[in-house]
Design an enzyme around this catalytic site. Structure first.
Site, PDB file in Angstrom:
ATOM      1  N   CYS A 115       0.801  -1.228   0.000  1.00  0.00           N
ATOM      2  CA  CYS A 115       0.000   0.000   0.000  1.00  0.00           C
ATOM      3  C   CYS A 115       0.833   1.278   0.000  1.00  0.00           C
ATOM      4  O   CYS A 115       0.345   2.335  -0.391  1.00  0.00           O
ATOM      5  CB  CYS A 115      -0.952  -0.030   1.192  1.00  0.00           C
ATOM      6  SG  CYS A 115      -1.913  -1.556   1.277  1.00  0.00           S
ATOM      7  N   HIS A 263      -3.869   6.488   0.280  1.00  0.00           N
ATOM      8  CA  HIS A 263      -4.149   5.093  -0.063  1.00  0.00           C
ATOM      9  C   HIS A 263      -5.568   4.754   0.366  1.00  0.00           C
ATOM     10  O   HIS A 263      -5.985   5.044   1.496  1.00  0.00           O
ATOM     11  CB  HIS A 263      -3.151   4.173   0.637  1.00  0.00           C
ATOM     12  CG  HIS A 263      -3.573   2.749   0.650  1.00  0.00           C
ATOM     13  ND1 HIS A 263      -3.856   2.049  -0.504  1.00  0.00           N
ATOM     14  CD2 HIS A 263      -3.795   1.878   1.681  1.00  0.00           C
ATOM     15  CE1 HIS A 263      -4.211   0.821  -0.182  1.00  0.00           C
ATOM     16  NE2 HIS A 263      -4.189   0.688   1.131  1.00  0.00           N
ATOM     17  N   ASN A 293     -10.091  -1.714  -2.468  1.00  0.00           N
ATOM     18  CA  ASN A 293      -8.705  -1.411  -2.124  1.00  0.00           C
ATOM     19  C   ASN A 293      -7.814  -2.072  -3.166  1.00  0.00           C
ATOM     20  O   ASN A 293      -7.716  -3.294  -3.231  1.00  0.00           O
ATOM     21  CB  ASN A 293      -8.407  -1.965  -0.717  1.00  0.00           C
ATOM     22  CG  ASN A 293      -6.973  -1.706  -0.257  1.00  0.00           C
ATOM     23  OD1 ASN A 293      -6.066  -1.595  -1.059  1.00  0.00           O
ATOM     24  ND2 ASN A 293      -6.783  -1.649   1.054  1.00  0.00           N
TER      25      ASN A 293
END
Length: 336
Positions: A115, A263, A293
């Site tokens: 991430c 993120h 995500n």
């Protein structure tokens, strides 16, 4: 001093979309609507069998070259950030270089980060340009995390999606450049977000691995494991002071930044960070609902969307921040 700037971003998502209704039909015992309130995800793109992060990345790069033909001739470096490579070796970046038919003078290497991968790669690329080692860099962020997720693990299956983004970084000017960055690591928490097996430490055995029950979730050691409480606590404690320190180092006030592109971890994470940083929704965009995500691709995917919508324009002051597996974090302050 040669400053770097983002010239363009292109993206590519798998064709197949899995909605929350689809997941509820497969797992009627899962409280999908309640989980969706925490994740913020309504659907996610799923890579097809045999479709890899490299395949998605190639399509994103080809879109970039179509939209910006001059980029093909200008590129002298490829940084490919992924945790789902095609092979243990060679690196994805080298395979992509061959598929694209780029000159032998082009450097190519992989970054194995999740991430925080985009902001780490952006910092490295800007440093290469600043040093004169590179002039035009393709930062490729692509993952197919859904291939690492147990179909019976509610904690990860409802959250992650697959996707790719490519960011073209080149020389900047007085109105568009990267001001600075900061990064960090806490390796003592490496087990909070990991795939324990499948590599040299715990190789995959020839016989099927036993699945382990973890509350409502079921997975093997070759699947993604995420300790949500640890990740949430780490993010809330680390990211806000880290952002304030970066802004302070560049004599920037929080209100000077037009947008904070973070993120896209989950709604719960983003809600907490927005509150702790005292930001309004319009300065803290998100796009989790439609793509989930997407790991290191989430920030460039979000940037691509914001530019397309006209919400980010040349010269706007932006702050990017990525944080996650490692545990690691990195943020970048720039004028787009």
């Amino acid at each position: 001093m040669i400053r770097a700037r983002i010239h363009a971003v292109s993206v590519h998502l798998p064709t197949h979309v899995e909605t929350n209704d689809d997941l509820h039909a497969q797992h009627p015992d899962w409280n999908v609507p309640e989980a969706a309130r925490h994740t913020g995800v309504e659907q996610r793109h799923i890579s097809a069998p045999g479709e890899t992060a490299l395949d998605l990345a190639e399509q994103a790069v080809l879109k970039l070259f179509t939209q910006h033909p001059q980029a093909r001739e200008a590129v002298d470096t490829i940084i490919f950030c992924t945790q789902t490579p095609d092979h243990r070796l060679p690196p994805n970046a080298c395979v992509l270089h061959g598929r694209l038919g780029l000159p032998r003078t082009v450097a190519a290497f992989d970054v194995n980060l999740a991430c925080s991968g985009f902001t780490y790669s952006l910092t490295v690329a800007a440093g290469l340009i600043h040093a004169g080692s590179s002039r035009h860099v393709l930062i490729v962020n692509a993952d197919t995390y859904t291939k690492l997720i147990s179909p019976d693990d509610r904690s990860t299956r409802l959250l992650f999606g697959d996707g790719a983004a490519v960011t073209w970084l080149g020389p900047g000017d007085e109105s568009s450049f990267i001001l600075g960055s900061a990064w960090g690591t806490d390796g003592t928490l490496n087990g909070a977000f990991c795939v324990p097996g499948g590599a040299a430490r715990l190789p995959t055995p020839p016989e099927p691995l036993p699945a382990e029950q973890d509350g409502p979730n079921r997975r093997t050691r070759d699947h993604i494991y995420m300790n949500g409480k640890t990740m949430l606590s780490f993010t809330y404690q680390m990211v806000p002071p880290h952002i304030h320190a970066l802004l302070s180092a560049h004599d920037t006030q929080p209100d000077d930044v037009k947008q904070y592109l973070f993120h896209q971890a989950s709604n719960m994470v983003l809600d907490g960070l927005r509150a702790r940083l005292h930001l309004t929704d319009d300065r803290f965009p998100r796009h989790l609902a439609q793509v989930g995500n997407t790991v290191s691709a989430s920030i460039p995917l979000l940037l691509h969307e914001q530019v397309a919508l006209g919400r980010v324009r040349r010269g706007d002051l932006l702050c990017f921040s990525g944080f996650g597996s490692g545990l690691s974090w990195a943020s970048v302050l720039l004028r787009y």
